[in-house]
Write a protein that holds these residues in place. Structure first.
Motif, PDB file in Angstrom:
ATOM      1  N   GLU A   8       0.784  -1.140   0.075  1.00  0.00           N
ATOM      2  CA  GLU A   8       0.010  -0.119   0.043  1.00  0.00           C
ATOM      3  C   GLU A   8       0.935   1.228  -0.024  1.00  0.00           C
ATOM      4  OE1 GLU A   8      -3.933  -0.468   2.177  1.00  0.00           O
ATOM      5  OE2 GLU A   8      -2.522  -1.952   3.386  1.00  0.00           O
ATOM      6  N   ASP A  13      -5.411   3.020  -4.945  1.00  0.00           N
ATOM      7  CA  ASP A  13      -6.228   2.247  -4.423  1.00  0.00           C
ATOM      8  C   ASP A  13      -7.445   1.960  -5.100  1.00  0.00           C
ATOM      9  OD1 ASP A  13      -7.353   0.367  -2.697  1.00  0.00           O
ATOM     10  OD2 ASP A  13      -7.214   1.516  -0.921  1.00  0.00           O
ATOM     11  N   ASN A  18      -9.920  -4.262   0.383  1.00  0.00           N
ATOM     12  CA  ASN A  18      -8.579  -4.862   0.814  1.00  0.00           C
ATOM     13  C   ASN A  18      -8.722  -5.825   1.859  1.00  0.00           C
ATOM     14  OD1 ASN A  18      -7.923  -2.710  -0.864  1.00  0.00           O
ATOM     15  ND2 ASN A  18      -6.908  -1.320   0.605  1.00  0.00           N
ATOM     16  N   VAL A  26      -3.796  -7.921  -1.067  1.00  0.00           N
ATOM     17  CA  VAL A  26      -4.514  -6.570  -1.052  1.00  0.00           C
ATOM     18  C   VAL A  26      -5.964  -6.633  -1.797  1.00  0.00           C
ATOM     19  CG1 VAL A  26      -4.575  -4.125  -0.965  1.00  0.00           C
ATOM     20  CG2 VAL A  26      -2.537  -5.360  -0.562  1.00  0.00           C
ATOM     21  N   LEU A  80      -0.163  -3.379  -3.738  1.00  0.00           N
ATOM     22  CA  LEU A  80      -0.401  -2.005  -4.019  1.00  0.00           C
ATOM     23  C   LEU A  80       0.800  -1.497  -3.475  1.00  0.00           C
ATOM     24  CD1 LEU A  80      -4.267  -1.192  -2.639  1.00  0.00           C
ATOM     25  CD2 LEU A  80      -3.321  -1.598  -5.095  1.00  0.00           C
TER      26      LEU A  80
END
Length: 266
Positions: A8, A13, A18, A26, A80
């Protein structure tokens, strides 16, 4: 430096919840849907080989690169991470660059370019500059890539104006329809996430993966067919669908009905 590899660490996103199905992945559906690249790419490499063998084996680079797109897409959605995002986007950039280099119509070359080798060198220079500039504002990369895709559709439209082949015209309509459907899913996931969350359906980006691979298979086959008619007309290229040409749907590919020049003759 390790931060760019962290989970992340990307500013992007997608809409999917997630860690919903795994504590190590994720975006589970977005990750799994990336594996469609590993299914379609080898099939396209096989189906386009007779044409690539006669025209230029560098054409295989497009679908070899598409395998890397699938790999990096899966890595990005699994983590991510910033590195995953850049690998995903840059692999798409280089697929587009290779496509431009091998298939862009000669008659549309800028006036100062006389051959494909020079044009390919120009494409590589632009791709390198784009690669470096992509780190300036990474969140804008996806929009730039879609712009290049839109330009390819425009070039395809210019080429199709003189086409009377009904199979090619049908393939063009299907390619455009699939691309519009795919980009609609991408935009809806990006900008309409709150709406889809209310419906508990946050999988449009994964559907985009599936649709864009199929659209690329259709569109690249059409471009290759037009290219074959210009560059190797003696091969009498035609369009067929795999696994059966009699089916209403399938994966399009090129058949060479003429005698290839690469074939040995007595």
């Amino acid at each position: 430096m390790s931060g760019v590899f962290s989970y992340e660490s990307s500013e992007i996103d997608w809409c999917e919840d997630n860690y919903k199905h795994s504590e190590h992945v994720v975006e589970y559906f977005n990750t799994m849907s990336s594996f469609i690249f590993f299914i379609i790419s080898p099939i396209m490499l096989y189906l386009l080989h007779p044409y690539a063998k006669e025209r230029n084996l560098a054409i295989h680079s497009v679908w070899i690169m598409m395998i890397f797109v699938g790999l990096f897409s899966a890595y990005f959605h699994m983590t991510l991470s910033f590195v995953g995002q850049m690998l995903d986007e840059l692999s798409i950039l280089w697929v587009l660059a290779v496509g431009y280099a091998v298939w862009f119509p000669r008659r549309l070359f800028p006036s100062f370019i006389k051959d494909r080798s020079t044009f390919s060198s120009l494409v590589v220079v632009i791709a390198v500059i784009s690669t470096l500039s992509s780190f300036v504002k990474p969140t804008a990369n996806a929009y730039a890539l879609n712009f290049f895709g839109l330009h390819m559709l425009y070039v395809l439209g210019v080429e199709m104006r003189c086409c009377t082949d009904q199979k090619a015209l049908r393939l063009a309509k299907l390619s455009v329809a699939l691309w519009i459907l795919a980009i609609t899913c991408w935009i809806s996931d990006r900008f309409g996430c709150s709406f889809w969350q209310k419906l508990n359906f946050c999988y449009l980006h994964g559907i985009w993966h599936i649709l864009i691979v199929i659209a690329t298979a259709y569109g690249s086959t059409l471009i290759a067919y037009l290219d074959a008619n210009y560059e190797i007309p003696y091969s009498l290229p035609g369009l067929q669908y795999w696994p059966s040409d009699k089916w209403a749907v399938g994966i399009p590919h090129i058949v060479l009905k003429g005698t290839p020049k690469t074939e040995k003759r007595c």
